[in-house]
Design a protein around this motif. Structure first.
Motif, short mmCIF file in Angstrom:
data_model
loop_
_atom_site.label_atom_id
_atom_site.label_comp_id
_atom_site.label_asym_id
_atom_site.label_seq_id
_atom_site.Cartn_x
_atom_site.Cartn_y
_atom_site.Cartn_z
N GLY A 349 34.09 13.07 41.51
CA GLY A 349 35.38 12.29 41.05
C GLY A 349 35.04 11.13 40.31
N ALA A 350 34.02 10.33 40.30
CA ALA A 350 33.82 9.30 39.64
C ALA A 350 33.78 9.80 38.15
CB ALA A 350 32.54 8.43 40.14
N VAL A 351 33.03 10.76 37.81
CA VAL A 351 33.08 11.24 36.47
C VAL A 351 34.26 11.77 36.03
CG1 VAL A 351 31.70 13.01 35.17
CG2 VAL A 351 30.33 11.65 36.86
N ASP A 352 34.75 12.33 36.61
CA ASP A 352 36.19 13.18 36.22
C ASP A 352 37.13 11.99 35.73
OD1 ASP A 352 35.54 15.76 36.03
OD2 ASP A 352 36.22 16.11 38.36
N ALA A 353 37.48 11.05 36.66
CA ALA A 353 38.35 10.00 36.73
C ALA A 353 37.96 9.27 35.52
CB ALA A 353 38.54 9.31 37.96
N SER A 354 36.80 9.01 35.35
CA SER A 354 36.24 8.16 34.24
C SER A 354 36.44 8.84 32.84
CB SER A 354 34.72 7.88 34.37
OG SER A 354 34.32 6.79 33.29
N PHE A 355 36.06 10.07 32.83
CA PHE A 355 36.53 10.80 31.68
C PHE A 355 37.89 10.86 31.15
CE2 PHE A 355 37.57 14.94 29.75
CZ PHE A 355 36.61 15.10 28.60
N ASN A 356 38.65 11.04 32.38
CA ASN A 356 40.19 11.18 31.97
C ASN A 356 40.79 10.03 31.55
OD1 ASN A 356 40.28 14.04 32.63
ND2 ASN A 356 40.61 13.49 34.76
N GLY A 357 40.16 8.77 32.24
CA GLY A 357 40.59 7.57 31.81
C GLY A 357 40.26 6.80 30.28
N VAL A 358 38.95 7.38 30.03
CA VAL A 358 38.53 6.90 28.60
C VAL A 358 39.35 7.77 27.64
CG1 VAL A 358 36.62 6.76 27.03
CG2 VAL A 358 36.50 6.05 29.32
N ASN A 359 39.53 9.00 27.80
CA ASN A 359 40.32 10.11 26.98
C ASN A 359 41.83 9.45 26.86
OD1 ASN A 359 40.42 12.46 25.45
ND2 ASN A 359 41.79 13.27 27.10
N GLN A 360 42.40 9.03 27.92
CA GLN A 360 43.59 8.56 27.80
C GLN A 360 43.66 7.15 27.12
OE1 GLN A 360 45.49 8.13 31.45
NE2 GLN A 360 47.52 7.37 30.73
N LEU A 361 42.76 6.39 27.09
CA LEU A 361 42.59 5.04 26.25
C LEU A 361 42.53 5.53 25.00
CD1 LEU A 361 40.46 1.96 27.14
CD2 LEU A 361 40.36 2.98 25.06
N LEU A 362 41.64 6.52 24.54
CA LEU A 362 41.39 6.90 23.34
C LEU A 362 42.75 7.34 22.52
CD1 LEU A 362 37.86 8.47 23.59
CD2 LEU A 362 38.55 6.02 22.71
N GLN A 363 43.23 8.09 23.39
CA GLN A 363 44.56 8.78 22.82
C GLN A 363 45.71 7.67 22.46
OE1 GLN A 363 45.92 11.55 25.66
NE2 GLN A 363 44.48 13.04 25.02
N GLN A 364 45.77 6.76 23.49
CA GLN A 364 46.51 5.50 23.30
C GLN A 364 46.14 4.79 21.64
OE1 GLN A 364 46.44 2.91 26.65
NE2 GLN A 364 47.34 4.46 28.01
N LYS A 365 45.05 4.52 21.61
CA LYS A 365 44.46 3.82 20.61
C LYS A 365 44.82 4.75 19.17
CE LYS A 365 40.55 1.39 20.60
NZ LYS A 365 41.27 0.13 20.50
N LEU A 366 44.66 6.01 19.29
CA LEU A 366 44.89 7.00 18.18
C LEU A 366 46.43 6.79 18.13
CD1 LEU A 366 44.02 8.95 16.24
CD2 LEU A 366 44.28 10.71 17.81
N ALA A 367 47.19 6.93 18.97
CA ALA A 367 48.70 6.93 18.80
C ALA A 367 49.07 5.53 17.97
CB ALA A 367 49.26 7.28 20.19
N LYS A 368 48.47 4.44 18.47
CA LYS A 368 48.70 2.98 18.04
C LYS A 368 48.44 3.07 16.40
CE LYS A 368 48.28 -1.86 18.67
NZ LYS A 368 47.34 -2.80 19.64
N ALA A 369 47.25 3.42 16.25
CA ALA A 369 46.62 3.50 14.71
C ALA A 369 47.51 4.40 13.83
CB ALA A 369 45.32 4.13 14.74
N GLU A 370 48.10 5.53 14.24
CA GLU A 370 48.96 6.38 13.58
C GLU A 370 50.28 5.91 13.41
OE1 GLU A 370 48.93 10.03 15.57
OE2 GLU A 370 47.06 10.74 14.62
N SER A 371 50.89 4.89 14.34
CA SER A 371 52.13 4.32 14.09
C SER A 371 52.28 3.04 13.43
CB SER A 371 52.68 3.74 15.52
OG SER A 371 51.98 2.91 16.02
#
Length: 371
Positions: A349-371
């Protein structure tokens, strides 16, 4: 005032893996805060004083926190273990098991069974996984002995206070249990009431548990055709397993059945003596004389357990990893094992939650950069 893109609070598996994933994604502008003087969180191996220094290398192979994983179903964790160059071996389950109930009068032997899928352990203990990830990230990005006491969020930044020093970050990855965060960190503005209640309603994995480890010269239970597995309502241990290391050091370990409130009324030496007597009753006179034994009581660990955890309710709802309302929205993401949607409370669960959290953060940064 120090500024980074990402602040990680917590140096257990989820926090370290998040740091690794950030670096693999090209983000090196981060900082990780760990309150203890060592990394690993709830994946712990024993440490002893100078009088037992000869055991220290051996003890690293024994787990006093999370122990097992199931590679056939916990595939992401299995992939991480392999990527770090680590090996695994199955939990020893060959032989008969023991049932120890008060109404039976004495322990009885019954046919053992093999778990399916098999329970696996990491060679070198889970300490080896923590150490491997630690070696794969930049040491200057990790601050041990740094307790985060405050997290203040404005419309576009987050200010973290640790040891009286303030850090500014764009995002925070919260790699400590929800209840511990809600109980020990001063959030400003205050967490939304629904968030606070949700975090406080999640029991912290391991917070009420304690383990007893006994190391021997010989695996006498195997000679007697026993697996080392026992279930008991006679106490103080409720569940016992073979804990022998991959380097061949024989050992048994057990989970305490005694609640934390009862354990706290005994000294450590008294608890050890009771454990030795129980193992003697189960496995014979040789079990009464380990060459070394150790207790890890997670309820006494202030960086794991809170007063609310001691009132154990077995509540395991999964809170949202992000806060929907401003100013916290897209600023804070929960990545401890309690936030895992697949394996909350497990090592995986620690690995899965960490993977999902970092992926979400990267998506947020990508969306912000594209905007």
């Amino acid at each position: 005032m120090n500024e980074v893109q990402v602040a990680i609070i917590g140096g257990g598996l989820s926090g370290l893996y998040a740091a690794y994933l950030l670096e693999q994604s090209g983000i090196t502008d981060y900082i990780l805060f760990e309150a203890k003087d060592s990394l690993g969180g709830r994946l712990s191996s024993p440490t002893v004083g100078d009088e037992h220094v000869q055991f220290n290398e051996q003890l690293k192979h024994f787990d006093l926190g999370g122990t097992w994983y199931w590679p056939k179903i916990q595939t992401r964790l299995d992939a991480v273990i392999k990527r770090m160059g680590l090996q695994a071996y199955p939990q020893h389950e060959v032989g008969e098991m023991l049932i120890d109930r008060a109404d039976l009068g004495r322990p009885i032997r019954v046919s053992g069974y093999a778990s399916y899928p098999p329970m696996m352990r990491v060679s070198g203990g889970m300490h080896a996984l923590i150490n491997a990830i630690k070696q794969a990230i930049q040491p200057a990005k990790v601050l041990t002995d740094h307790t985060v006491t405050g997290v203040e969020c404005s419309s576009n930044k987050v200010c973290i206070t640790a040891n009286g020093t303030r850090w500014i970050a764009d995002h925070v990855l919260l790699a400590i249990p929800p209840r511990l965060a809600a109980s020990t960190i001063d959030f400003s503005p205050q967490l939304p009431e629904e968030t606070y209640q949700a975090w406080m309603g999640v029991d912290t994995w391991m917070a009420t548990h304690a383990k007893y480890l006994a190391i021997y010269d010989e695996p006498f239970w195997k000679t007697d055709h026993l697996s080392g597995y026992a279930r008991s309502d006679y106490g103080p241990l409720g569940e016992i397993h073979d804990a022998s290391s991959d380097i061949g050091v024989p050992a048994l370990f057990g989970f305490f059945e005694l609640p934390a409130s009862v354990r706290s009324t005994f000294s450590e030496s008294e608890l050890k003596e009771r454990c030795r007597k129980q193992l003697k009753r189960l496995f014979g006179p040789e079990a009464a004389n380990p060459k070394f034994d150790f207790i890890k009581d997670w309820s006494a660990d202030k960086y794991t357990s809170t007063l609310s955890d001691l009132d154990h309710m077995d509540a395991h709802p999964i809170p949202p990893p992000c806060i929907a309302s401003e100013p916290w929205r897209q600023r804070l993401i929960g990545i401890a094992t309690e936030w895992s949607t697949q394996y909350p409370g497990y090592i995986a669960g620690a690995v899965d939650a960490s993977f999902n959290g970092v992926n979400q953060l990267l998506q947020q940064k990508l969306a912000k950069a594209e905007s």
